[in-house]
Design an enzyme around this catalytic site. Structure first.
Site, PDB file in Angstrom:
ATOM      1  N   GLY A  71       0.826  -1.209   0.000  1.00 45.24           N
ATOM      2  CA  GLY A  71       0.000   0.000   0.000  1.00 45.24           C
ATOM      3  C   GLY A  71       0.858   1.256   0.000  1.00 45.24           C
ATOM      4  N   THR A  72       1.943   1.225   0.735  1.00 48.00           N
ATOM      5  CA  THR A  72       2.820   2.394   0.830  1.00 48.00           C
ATOM      6  C   THR A  72       3.397   2.740  -0.538  1.00 48.00           C
ATOM      7  OG1 THR A  72       3.362   1.782   3.104  1.00 48.00           O
ATOM      8  CG2 THR A  72       4.863   3.314   1.999  1.00 48.00           C
ATOM      9  N   ASN A 150      -7.781   4.040   9.149  1.00 50.01           N
ATOM     10  CA  ASN A 150      -7.258   2.793   9.702  1.00 50.01           C
ATOM     11  C   ASN A 150      -7.436   2.686  11.207  1.00 50.01           C
ATOM     12  OD1 ASN A 150      -5.237   4.888   8.913  1.00 50.01           O
ATOM     13  ND2 ASN A 150      -3.977   3.785  10.396  1.00 50.01           N
ATOM     14  N   GLN A 178      -7.660   0.352   3.677  1.00 53.09           N
ATOM     15  CA  GLN A 178      -8.547  -0.270   4.672  1.00 53.09           C
ATOM     16  C   GLN A 178      -9.952  -0.523   4.131  1.00 53.09           C
ATOM     17  OE1 GLN A 178      -7.670  -1.578   7.441  1.00 53.09           O
ATOM     18  NE2 GLN A 178      -5.639  -0.691   7.740  1.00 53.09           N
ATOM     19  N   SER A 198      -3.780  -2.762  -0.588  1.00 52.12           N
ATOM     20  CA  SER A 198      -2.699  -3.627  -0.103  1.00 52.12           C
ATOM     21  C   SER A 198      -3.232  -5.029   0.167  1.00 52.12           C
ATOM     22  CB  SER A 198      -2.135  -3.021   1.184  1.00 52.12           C
ATOM     23  OG  SER A 198      -1.156  -3.867   1.716  1.00 52.12           O
ATOM     24  N   GLY A 199      -2.541  -6.038  -0.354  1.00 49.09           N
ATOM     25  CA  GLY A 199      -3.023  -7.416  -0.247  1.00 49.09           C
ATOM     26  C   GLY A 199      -3.171  -7.928   1.175  1.00 49.09           C
ATOM     27  N   HIS A 200      -2.227  -7.553   2.061  1.00 43.87           N
ATOM     28  CA  HIS A 200      -2.237  -8.196   3.385  1.00 43.87           C
ATOM     29  C   HIS A 200      -3.365  -7.723   4.284  1.00 43.87           C
ATOM     30  CE1 HIS A 200      -0.174  -5.154   6.118  1.00 43.87           C
ATOM     31  NE2 HIS A 200       0.170  -4.662   4.956  1.00 43.87           N
ATOM     32  N   THR A 236      10.181  -7.497 -12.857  1.00 42.24           N
ATOM     33  CA  THR A 236       9.460  -8.745 -13.136  1.00 42.24           C
ATOM     34  C   THR A 236       8.330  -8.922 -12.123  1.00 42.24           C
ATOM     35  OG1 THR A 236      11.459  -9.702 -14.037  1.00 42.24           O
ATOM     36  CG2 THR A 236       9.734 -11.258 -13.393  1.00 42.24           C
ATOM     37  N   CYS A 323       2.095   1.228  12.494  1.00 40.99           N
ATOM     38  CA  CYS A 323       3.310   1.959  12.112  1.00 40.99           C
ATOM     39  C   CYS A 323       3.703   3.001  13.151  1.00 40.99           C
ATOM     40  CB  CYS A 323       3.113   2.640  10.769  1.00 40.99           C
ATOM     41  SG  CYS A 323       2.514   1.505   9.532  1.00 40.99           S
TER      42      CYS A 323
HETATM   43  C1  LIG Z   1      -4.704   3.407   5.437  1.00 41.58           C
HETATM   44  C2  LIG Z   1      -3.416   2.723   5.166  1.00 41.58           C
HETATM   45  N1  LIG Z   1      -2.644   3.149   4.162  1.00 41.58           N
HETATM   46  C3  LIG Z   1      -1.478   2.567   3.857  1.00 41.58           C
HETATM   47  C4  LIG Z   1      -1.025   1.495   4.589  1.00 41.58           C
HETATM   48  C5  LIG Z   1       0.284   0.854   4.227  1.00 41.58           C
HETATM   49  O1  LIG Z   1       0.075  -0.388   3.623  1.00 41.58           O
HETATM   50  P1  LIG Z   1       1.315  -1.419   3.510  1.00 41.58           P
HETATM   51  O2  LIG Z   1       1.535  -1.974   4.862  1.00 41.58           O
HETATM   52  O3  LIG Z   1       0.852  -2.458   2.537  1.00 41.58           O
HETATM   53  O4  LIG Z   1       2.472  -0.635   2.990  1.00 41.58           O
HETATM   54  C6  LIG Z   1      -1.787   1.013   5.670  1.00 41.58           C
HETATM   55  C7  LIG Z   1      -1.293  -0.094   6.514  1.00 41.58           C
HETATM   56  O5  LIG Z   1      -1.604  -0.176   7.682  1.00 41.58           O
HETATM   57  C8  LIG Z   1      -3.018   1.644   5.961  1.00 41.58           C
HETATM   58  O6  LIG Z   1      -3.781   1.233   6.971  1.00 41.58           O
END
Ligand SMILES: Cc1ncc(COP(=O)(O)O)c(C=O)c1O
Length: 405
Positions: A71-72, A150, A178, A198-200, A236, A323
């Site tokens: 996601g970042t 989040n 989210q 973001s996949g996770h 790739t 984070c």
């Molecule tokens: C709103 C939001 N944006 C971005 C991210 C970052 O995603 P990633 O951990 O896949 O970099 C998160 C992760 O907690 C999130 O909650």
């Protein structure tokens, strides 16, 4: 002691069905999707199917998806593309309650001489659309806003924001990390230019993300390299993870009714039970919110201590964003909402998923009162089952806080 995992906004468990579809790509299906031979061709076909499945969850065209590592990275790619394709514009608008993926970019942009406006939120975490509209000017290159917060789960009015940005000719990016998989999304009916996911967060593994880039939007790649992703992200392709994300998207689409039914009902029952503990409050708009998230403040106790005791009892929760945890600063999201310091300090986030059960909610509801009671027994601001302060809630900003002074 069995774990009760209520931290699904931090990350989710990889679904066994997701893992299963990934495994062949670590074994026999190792071809490079760009290769001309049959080993490459087989893998390229799986990649196409995964892209179709993710596009279906988002309601977009498969070619509008650019795979990233997380996601970042998607957020970074969106911001820097908007700025590089409009080099004459030097103003970016965001909000005061964003994830660090956006906030730290905003700080960096200021250092580079960009003007950044952070739109505020009200006591319930709702965006001020008038403030947003007033902030847009001829120099604005980008509006970047969360879809769903989040920490609180509060949902921003993305449809209205998109319409406003399109009307004013400003590129609009939303961090939907989210939101994707938790609420219905149909990009064809919305005026969004870019969207990060973001996949996770939806039962795929860590290390895979995607950026939706609207057809026709000028795009400058963040990762410069080969022709992959139609020249929009070199490198790739991470085939096993892309295939895993495709399966996760398919499952998320099937499970959306459960997310808004069973998961929401469990979250609501948990929340109602927690509110029976004295001096407890829910932070954020309880109506326009993700179905799986609750942010609860237990006044006059420390959030980090609650998490420690919960973890000891088997319950995984978090204080705001994974984070920023580790810092004892109260959440910037709750501070922007004007949540009193004493409550912001004692806040925790509980985020559920389809993997949770009613039995886990029952067990958590038995654990919480004991933990809070134990901690309050140690608090100088709590006596005989009630706050020991004359004026109840205190806000540090007034300089008279009995806790800080
Ligand atoms: C709103 C939001 N944006 C971005 C991210 C970052 O995603 P990633 O951990 O896949 O970099 C998160 C992760 O907690 C999130 O909650």
């Amino acid at each position: 002691m069995e774990t009760i995992y209520f931290d699904n906004n931090a990350t989710t468990q990889v679904d066994p069905e997701v893992l299963e579809v990934m495994l062949p790509f670590f074994k026999g299906e190792y071809g490079n999707p760009s290769s001309m031979h049959h080993k490459g061709g087989e893998v390229a076909a799986s990649l196409r199917q995964a892209r179709l499945d993710l596009a279906e969850l988002l309601g977009c065209d498969p070619h509008e998806i650019v795979y990233t590592s997380c996601g970042t990275e998607s957020d970074n790619a969106a911001i820097w593309s908007a700025l590089r394709t409009q080099p004459d514009k030097r103003h970016v608008i965001t909000s005061k309650v964003e994830h660090s993926a956006i906030i730290n970019n905003a700080t960096f942009l200021r250092r580079l001489g960009y003007r950044v406006t952070e739109v505020g939120v009200d006591r319930l975490g709702r965006l001020d659309l008038n403030e947003l509209s007033a902030a847009i000017d001829d120099d604005t290159a980008l509006v970047t806003l969360l879809w769903a917060n989040n920490e609180t789960g509060v949902i921003f009015p993305i449809e209205e924001v998109g319409a406003l940005c399109r009307e004013r000719g400003v590129v609009f990016h939303t961090d939907a990390v989210q939101a994707v998989g938790k609420i219905p999304i149909n990009l064809k009916s919305l005026k969004i230019d870019m969207l990060a996911l973001s996949g996770h967060k939806l039962h795929a593994p860590k290390g895979i993300g995607a950026l939706y880039v609207r057809h026709g939007l000028k795009f400058a790649p963040f990762m410069i390299g080969g022709h992959q992703e139609n020249g929009r992200r070199g490198g790739t392709e991470n085939v096993p993870y892309i295939v895993g994300l495709g399966k996760a998207a398919k499952l998320a689409l099937e499970r959306l009714p459960e997310e808004n039914g069973r998961v929401k009902a469990m979250r609501d029952r948990l929340e109602e039970g927690l509110l029976k503990i004295p001096s407890t409050m829910v932070n954020g708009d309880r109506e326009f919110r993700l179905p799986n998230t609750t942010n609860v403040s237990f006044e006059f106790v420390e959030g980090e201590s609650i998490l420690f005791h919960l973890s000891h009892a088997g319950v995984c929760a978090s204080s705001g964003s994974a984070c920023t945890s580790g810092s004892l600063e109260p959440s910037h999201v709750l501070r922007a909402m004007g949540v009193p310091f004493t409550a912001a300090h004692g806040s925790i986030r509980l985020s559920l998923a389809t993997t949770n059960t009613e039995g886990e909610v029952d067990r958590a509801l038995a654990i919480f009162p004991e933990v809070i009671q134990k901690l309050r027994a140690l608090s100088p601001f709590w006596k005989d089952g009630a706050p020991a302060l004359d004026n109840g809630l205190l806000n540090c900003d007034d300089g008279n806080c009995q806790i800080c002074n």
